[in-house]
Design an enzyme around this catalytic site. Structure first.
Site, PDB file in Angstrom:
ATOM      1  N   ALA A  29      12.009  21.616   2.184  1.00  0.00           N
ATOM      2  CA  ALA A  29      13.081  20.749   2.664  1.00  0.00           C
ATOM      3  C   ALA A  29      13.594  21.164   4.033  1.00  0.00           C
ATOM      4  O   ALA A  29      14.426  20.471   4.617  1.00  0.00           O
ATOM      5  CB  ALA A  29      14.236  20.735   1.657  1.00  0.00           C
ATOM      6  N   GLY A  30      13.126  22.290   4.570  1.00  0.00           N
ATOM      7  CA  GLY A  30      13.543  22.724   5.902  1.00  0.00           C
ATOM      8  C   GLY A  30      15.016  23.031   5.998  1.00  0.00           C
ATOM      9  O   GLY A  30      15.677  22.658   6.976  1.00  0.00           O
TER      10      GLY A  30
ATOM     11  N   SER B 258      16.627  25.951   6.323  1.00  0.00           N
ATOM     12  CA  SER B 258      17.072  27.212   6.911  1.00  0.00           C
ATOM     13  C   SER B 258      16.948  27.207   8.431  1.00  0.00           C
ATOM     14  O   SER B 258      15.937  27.631   8.992  1.00  0.00           O
ATOM     15  CB  SER B 258      16.268  28.379   6.321  1.00  0.00           C
ATOM     16  OG  SER B 258      16.821  29.603   6.702  1.00  0.00           O
TER      17      SER B 258
ATOM     18  N   GLY C 227      17.072  28.521  11.959  1.00  0.00           N
ATOM     19  CA  GLY C 227      16.846  29.890  12.413  1.00  0.00           C
ATOM     20  C   GLY C 227      15.591  30.498  11.846  1.00  0.00           C
ATOM     21  O   GLY C 227      15.088  31.492  12.362  1.00  0.00           O
TER      22      GLY C 227
ATOM     23  N   ALA D 228       9.440  29.063  10.406  1.00  0.00           N
ATOM     24  CA  ALA D 228       8.460  28.510   9.477  1.00  0.00           C
ATOM     25  C   ALA D 228       9.082  27.457   8.574  1.00  0.00           C
ATOM     26  O   ALA D 228       8.483  26.411   8.318  1.00  0.00           O
ATOM     27  CB  ALA D 228       7.839  29.620   8.644  1.00  0.00           C
TER      28      ALA D 228
ATOM     29  N   ARG E   6      21.726  28.821  -0.417  1.00  0.00           N
ATOM     30  CA  ARG E   6      21.641  30.203  -0.848  1.00  0.00           C
ATOM     31  C   ARG E   6      23.002  30.734  -1.290  1.00  0.00           C
ATOM     32  O   ARG E   6      23.072  31.640  -2.130  1.00  0.00           O
ATOM     33  CB  ARG E   6      21.058  31.069   0.260  1.00  0.00           C
ATOM     34  CG  ARG E   6      19.710  30.566   0.763  1.00  0.00           C
ATOM     35  CD  ARG E   6      18.691  31.647   0.924  1.00  0.00           C
ATOM     36  NE  ARG E   6      18.408  32.351  -0.327  1.00  0.00           N
ATOM     37  CZ  ARG E   6      17.565  33.389  -0.418  1.00  0.00           C
ATOM     38  NH1 ARG E   6      16.949  33.833   0.667  1.00  0.00           N
ATOM     39  NH2 ARG E   6      17.340  33.987  -1.573  1.00  0.00           N
TER      40      ARG E   6
ATOM     41  N   GLU F  46      23.383  39.351   3.606  1.00  0.00           N
ATOM     42  CA  GLU F  46      22.065  38.810   3.267  1.00  0.00           C
ATOM     43  C   GLU F  46      21.228  39.767   2.430  1.00  0.00           C
ATOM     44  O   GLU F  46      20.030  39.565   2.245  1.00  0.00           O
ATOM     45  CB  GLU F  46      21.316  38.447   4.555  1.00  0.00           C
ATOM     46  CG  GLU F  46      22.038  37.412   5.411  1.00  0.00           C
ATOM     47  CD  GLU F  46      21.910  35.985   4.892  1.00  0.00           C
ATOM     48  OE1 GLU F  46      20.785  35.566   4.581  1.00  0.00           O
ATOM     49  OE2 GLU F  46      22.947  35.295   4.808  1.00  0.00           O
TER      50      GLU F  46
ATOM     51  N   ARG G 201      23.291  36.179  10.718  1.00  0.00           N
ATOM     52  CA  ARG G 201      23.737  35.944   9.343  1.00  0.00           C
ATOM     53  C   ARG G 201      24.436  37.146   8.712  1.00  0.00           C
ATOM     54  O   ARG G 201      25.217  36.989   7.776  1.00  0.00           O
ATOM     55  CB  ARG G 201      22.545  35.537   8.473  1.00  0.00           C
ATOM     56  CG  ARG G 201      21.823  34.305   8.981  1.00  0.00           C
ATOM     57  CD  ARG G 201      20.734  33.885   8.009  1.00  0.00           C
ATOM     58  NE  ARG G 201      19.901  32.806   8.548  1.00  0.00           N
ATOM     59  CZ  ARG G 201      18.925  32.222   7.880  1.00  0.00           C
ATOM     60  NH1 ARG G 201      18.657  32.611   6.647  1.00  0.00           N
ATOM     61  NH2 ARG G 201      18.206  31.264   8.436  1.00  0.00           N
TER      62      ARG G 201
ATOM     63  N   HIS H 227      16.235  37.721   9.714  1.00  0.00           N
ATOM     64  CA  HIS H 227      16.583  38.940   8.978  1.00  0.00           C
ATOM     65  C   HIS H 227      15.849  40.116   9.604  1.00  0.00           C
ATOM     66  O   HIS H 227      14.762  39.959  10.181  1.00  0.00           O
ATOM     67  CB  HIS H 227      16.171  38.847   7.498  1.00  0.00           C
ATOM     68  CG  HIS H 227      16.955  37.861   6.701  1.00  0.00           C
ATOM     69  ND1 HIS H 227      16.392  37.018   5.767  1.00  0.00           N
ATOM     70  CD2 HIS H 227      18.278  37.581   6.687  1.00  0.00           C
ATOM     71  CE1 HIS H 227      17.319  36.270   5.215  1.00  0.00           C
ATOM     72  NE2 HIS H 227      18.475  36.594   5.755  1.00  0.00           N
TER      73      HIS H 227
ATOM     74  N   ASP I  96      14.084  42.254   8.162  1.00  0.00           N
ATOM     75  CA  ASP I  96      12.758  42.491   7.590  1.00  0.00           C
ATOM     76  C   ASP I  96      11.678  41.603   8.190  1.00  0.00           C
ATOM     77  O   ASP I  96      10.519  41.667   7.775  1.00  0.00           O
ATOM     78  CB  ASP I  96      12.782  42.403   6.058  1.00  0.00           C
ATOM     79  CG  ASP I  96      13.064  41.015   5.509  1.00  0.00           C
ATOM     80  OD1 ASP I  96      13.203  40.064   6.294  1.00  0.00           O
ATOM     81  OD2 ASP I  96      13.146  40.877   4.267  1.00  0.00           O
TER      82      ASP I  96
ATOM     83  N   CYS J 224       9.855  39.586   1.658  1.00  0.00           N
ATOM     84  CA  CYS J 224      10.884  38.660   1.179  1.00  0.00           C
ATOM     85  C   CYS J 224      10.849  38.519  -0.341  1.00  0.00           C
ATOM     86  O   CYS J 224      11.880  38.290  -0.968  1.00  0.00           O
ATOM     87  CB  CYS J 224      10.695  37.283   1.807  1.00  0.00           C
ATOM     88  SG  CYS J 224      11.171  37.163   3.533  1.00  0.00           S
TER      89      CYS J 224
END
Length: 449
Positions: free
Chosen positions: A22-23, A25, A27, A30, A141, A177, A216, A252, A254, A373
């Site tokens: 659904a796109g 996020s 930032g 991907a 989230r 986060e 975030r 993030h 990571d 993740c």
């Protein structure tokens, strides 16, 4: 001083039946670039499950975390939709499809965002501490933490050994986060270590901030988690993520760095005042008699853009029983020529990384989530491991059960428009109801209507 024998366990999130693109996020490059494409929930769940099984077969401690109930009828009712469940979904699809998409997201699969975890060797009361992340930056989230806390409570139920906090207040000033912005360094997992918190900005302090994409994680949230966990100031380091890499899609830490025991593997542009960060880590670890190595990848060999597109650093850095370090990467790292060349050169460089394992996680990667993740790291000693719900540990029998469970309950095609299908809710609830029996989770789902 060496504590009791301890292990790092990785608890991977099972991909939920509503996995879709659904796109949501902003930032996350991907996630936005694959918006509205067709997902394959069955393939996504099996890709993640096979990663878990392979690592368990290699001798790593591997657990499973369940999906959350999606679509979240609770969220849709909280924002004013009423009637029976089918009516709630139908009206949301007509009037606010963006809210239906948020309520249907399978984003809890990325359990690096489930919580921040501190092992008993570091904490003041000698328990393993968990703080579920409030994930306040994104609606889809921000609704997770209550359910996440219930799941953690069903798995780590022994209150004499585990302390599960409530999430921080869900305000931008305390945006948290989870473990995606946290790692830990120690000579051995059971030793006292240094916990490394990375933040994007300070809500009340001065300092550079990203201009294109939001930061975030706040410094204030990271410090609050450290206080809740009873961590000492001489064993914590707080570092700011470089604003320019956030603006390049590193939402993030990571996505630009990963650590394990005495090794930090990162890009040269990962942090503000990067060498000062290394110096502080080295000084605090040296006080514990622990060495520290920063394996820094230069921009001239792998650009930030290459790192983001391949998820080189969204990898798992694992220590095997013989002390060798393995780097678990997605297959996209082999499809990027510069990243592949760098990985191929590791053996000749005499780095702390001894082997590279490649996994197909294409369905997760298209939504912006790689190997790191998908896992939550939890350091456990023998007694703590024995106190964990035994049915969540990956083995041959559990793999066979879950593989068949996915076949029974998951679709092999899900487009964003399919979220309006009320049958999806029934399918998801049936799947999760059976999963509670497989994993021994009790009443972890409330199936609110």
């Amino acid at each position: 001083m060496q504590a009791s024998k301890a292990y790092e366990a990785n608890f991977d999130g099972l991909v939920g039946p509503t996995h879709n693109y659904a796109g949501l996020s902003f930032g996350n490059v991907a996630s936005r670039s694959n918006e509205k494409s067709v997902a394959n929930p069955k393939a996504a769940a099996k890709q993640g499950l096979r990663k878990m099984k392979r690592l368990a077969d290699l001798g790593f401690q591997q657990g499973v975390l369940p999906p959350l109930e999606r679509p979240s009828i609770r969220l849709l009712r909280d924002v004013g939709f009423s009637g029976d469940d089918a009516s709630v979904i139908a009206r949301a699809a007509r009037e606010a499809p963006e809210l239906l998409a948020a309520a249907s997201s399978a984003s809890a699969m990325w359990t690096a965002n489930a919580a921040t975890v501190s092992p008993s060797a570091d904490t003041e009361d000698g328990r393993v501490h968990f703080t579920p992340a409030n994930l306040a930056a994104k609606l889809h989230r921000a609704i997770e933490h209550g359910e996440t806390r219930r799941s953690l409570g069903a798995i780590f139920a022994d209150e004499a050994r585990f302390r599960i906090h409530h999430a921080l207040p869900g305000t931008p000033a305390l945006g948290d986060e989870g473990a995606a912005n946290h790692t830990r360094f120690a000579r051995e997992y059971g030793d006292k270590g240094v916990e490394f918190f990375v933040y994007g900005k300070s809500e009340y302090g001065q300092g550079p901030q990203p201009q294109r994409y939001p930061a975030r994680q706040t410094l204030e949230a990271s410090r609050a988690v450290a206080r809740l966990h009873g961590l000492s100031s001489d064993a914590t380091v707080f570092a700011q993520q470089s604003p320019d890499v956030i603006d390049a899609g590193v939402f993030h830490n990571d996505v630009i760095a990963v650590g394990n025991r005495t090794t930090l593997f990162c890009h040269e542009r990962a942090f503000v005042d990067q060498h000062k960060v290394y110096d502080e880590l080295r000084t605090k670890l040296d006080a514990l008699g622990t060495p520290f190595t920063a394996l820094e990848v230069p921009e001239s060999e792998v650009s930030v853009e290459d790192a983001v597109s391949s998820y080189l650093f969204n990898s798992q850095l694992l220590s095997s029983a013989d002390g060798r370090q393995l780097l678990v990467v997605p297959q996209e790292c082999r499809e990027n020529a510069r990243v592949a060349a760098y990985l191929d050169s590791l053996a000749s460089r005499k780095t702390p990384i001894d082997e590279v394992l490649v996994f197909d996680l294409r369905e997760s990667m298209k939504n912006g989530g790689g190997p790191a993740c998908l896992r939550l790291r939890v350091v456990l000693d023998d007694a703590e491991r024995a106190a964990v719900n035994a049915r969540v540990w990956m083995n041959d029998a559990l793999f066979t059960q879950l593989d068949a469970w996915i076949d029974r309950h998951y679709r092999d095609r899900l487009a964003p428009a399919d979220l309006a299908d009320p049958k999806l809710l029934a399918e998801s609830r049936a799947a999760l109801d059976e999963l509670t029996t497989i994993l021994g989770l009790g009443a972890v789902y409330d199936f609110q209507r």
